[in-house]
Design a protein around this motif. Structure first.
Motif, PDB file in Angstrom:
ATOM      1  N   GLY A  34      -4.418   5.964  -4.190  1.00 27.64           N
ATOM      2  CA  GLY A  34      -5.457   5.119  -4.390  1.00 27.64           C
ATOM      3  C   GLY A  34      -4.746   3.598  -4.490  1.00 27.64           C
ATOM      4  N   GLU A  35      -3.755   3.249  -4.202  1.00 26.02           N
ATOM      5  CA  GLU A  35      -3.235   1.829  -4.086  1.00 26.02           C
ATOM      6  C   GLU A  35      -3.937   1.068  -3.172  1.00 26.02           C
ATOM      7  N   LEU A  44      -3.156 -12.696  -1.827  1.00 26.01           N
ATOM      8  CA  LEU A  44      -2.783 -11.476  -1.167  1.00 26.01           C
ATOM      9  C   LEU A  44      -2.635 -10.490  -2.562  1.00 26.01           C
ATOM     10  N   THR A  45      -3.483  -9.580  -2.973  1.00 23.60           N
ATOM     11  CA  THR A  45      -3.547  -8.814  -4.346  1.00 23.60           C
ATOM     12  C   THR A  45      -3.326  -7.423  -4.045  1.00 23.60           C
ATOM     13  N   HIS A  46      -2.347  -6.891  -4.976  1.00 23.26           N
ATOM     14  CA  HIS A  46      -1.911  -5.625  -4.862  1.00 23.26           C
ATOM     15  C   HIS A  46      -2.726  -4.710  -5.980  1.00 23.26           C
ATOM     16  N   LYS A  57      -5.776  -2.087 -11.744  1.00 24.22           N
ATOM     17  CA  LYS A  57      -5.107  -3.235 -12.577  1.00 24.22           C
ATOM     18  C   LYS A  57      -4.258  -3.866 -11.190  1.00 24.22           C
ATOM     19  N   LYS A  58      -3.927  -5.324 -11.489  1.00 21.83           N
ATOM     20  CA  LYS A  58      -3.494  -5.994 -10.503  1.00 21.83           C
ATOM     21  C   LYS A  58      -1.920  -5.923 -10.846  1.00 21.83           C
ATOM     22  N   SER A  59      -1.227  -5.601  -9.827  1.00 25.95           N
ATOM     23  CA  SER A  59       0.265  -5.447 -10.125  1.00 25.95           C
ATOM     24  C   SER A  59       0.905  -6.444  -9.503  1.00 25.95           C
ATOM     25  N   ALA A  60       0.416  -7.155  -8.654  1.00 22.18           N
ATOM     26  CA  ALA A  60       1.004  -8.267  -7.739  1.00 22.18           C
ATOM     27  C   ALA A  60      -0.348  -9.178  -7.349  1.00 22.18           C
ATOM     28  N   GLU A  61       0.087 -10.365  -7.298  1.00 22.74           N
ATOM     29  CA  GLU A  61      -1.016 -11.753  -6.751  1.00 22.74           C
ATOM     30  C   GLU A  61      -0.264 -12.700  -6.090  1.00 22.74           C
ATOM     31  N   LEU A 119       4.329  -4.067   0.534  1.00 20.36           N
ATOM     32  CA  LEU A 119       4.165  -3.913  -0.894  1.00 20.36           C
ATOM     33  C   LEU A 119       4.090  -2.469  -1.598  1.00 20.36           C
ATOM     34  N   PHE A 120       3.777  -1.627  -0.633  1.00 22.30           N
ATOM     35  CA  PHE A 120       3.721  -0.010  -1.044  1.00 22.30           C
ATOM     36  C   PHE A 120       3.461   0.824   0.360  1.00 22.30           C
TER      37      PHE A 120
END
Length: 163
Positions: A34-35, A44-46, A57-61, A119-120
């Protein structure tokens, strides 16, 4: 002058570049976990799902505000070029510069989407969204506008020779 076709093309460039600021350019989703990663003109939002998988939840931005700056400058330059209808040589130079700005926007989106791919889940490929294709259409319209401006300039020069 609104009746000239290049004015409509330049207006299209301005509109497309302003719309690019407000839509997503790239997105990648991992169906297993679901990432999600999204790229718009500002970030660029992860996003990672929380336990119930409906909240994220934002893990990286990573900031990408320069895409928005390039889009706004390009739209402004197209609008300014419309007002310079009596100076076609300046209009052609502005059009060439605008093409470079729009190409810079496309390159920035591509570079950030490559960064987003890392990122993933590198095996899953993200997809380009509307915000990526709008600047490509804007480049095409800008080239058409420059072509018609050049044609007008040649017509005026040929009329000057007849006098």
């Amino acid at each position: 002058m609104i009746q000239r076709v290049q004015t409509l093309f330049l207006l299209g460039v301005a509109i497309l570049m302003m719309v690019t600021v407000f839509v997503n350019s790239w997105e990648k989703t991992n169906p297993d976990t679901g990432e999600r990663a999204t790229l718009d003109a500002f970030y660029l939002t992860h996003l990672e799902p929380v336990a119930n998988e409906t909240d994220f939840k934002k893990s990286a931005e990573l900031p990408a505000f320069y895409i928005a700056i390039l889009c706004i400058i390009s739209a402004g330059l197209a609008g300014f070029s419309i007002t310079r209808f009596n100076n076609r040589l300046l209009q052609m130079k502005l059009g060439a510069g605008n093409s470079l700005l729009i190409a810079g926007t496309v390159v920035a989106i591509m570079l950030l989407s490559r960064e987003g791919e890392q990122l993933f889940a590198p095996t899953i490929v993200g997809e380009y969204k509307t915000g990526f294709y709008l600047p490509i259409v804007a480049i095409f319209l800008n080239i058409l506008a420059n072509r018609f401006i050049n044609r007008d300039e040649r017509l005026v020069r040929s009329m000057d020779r007849l006098r």
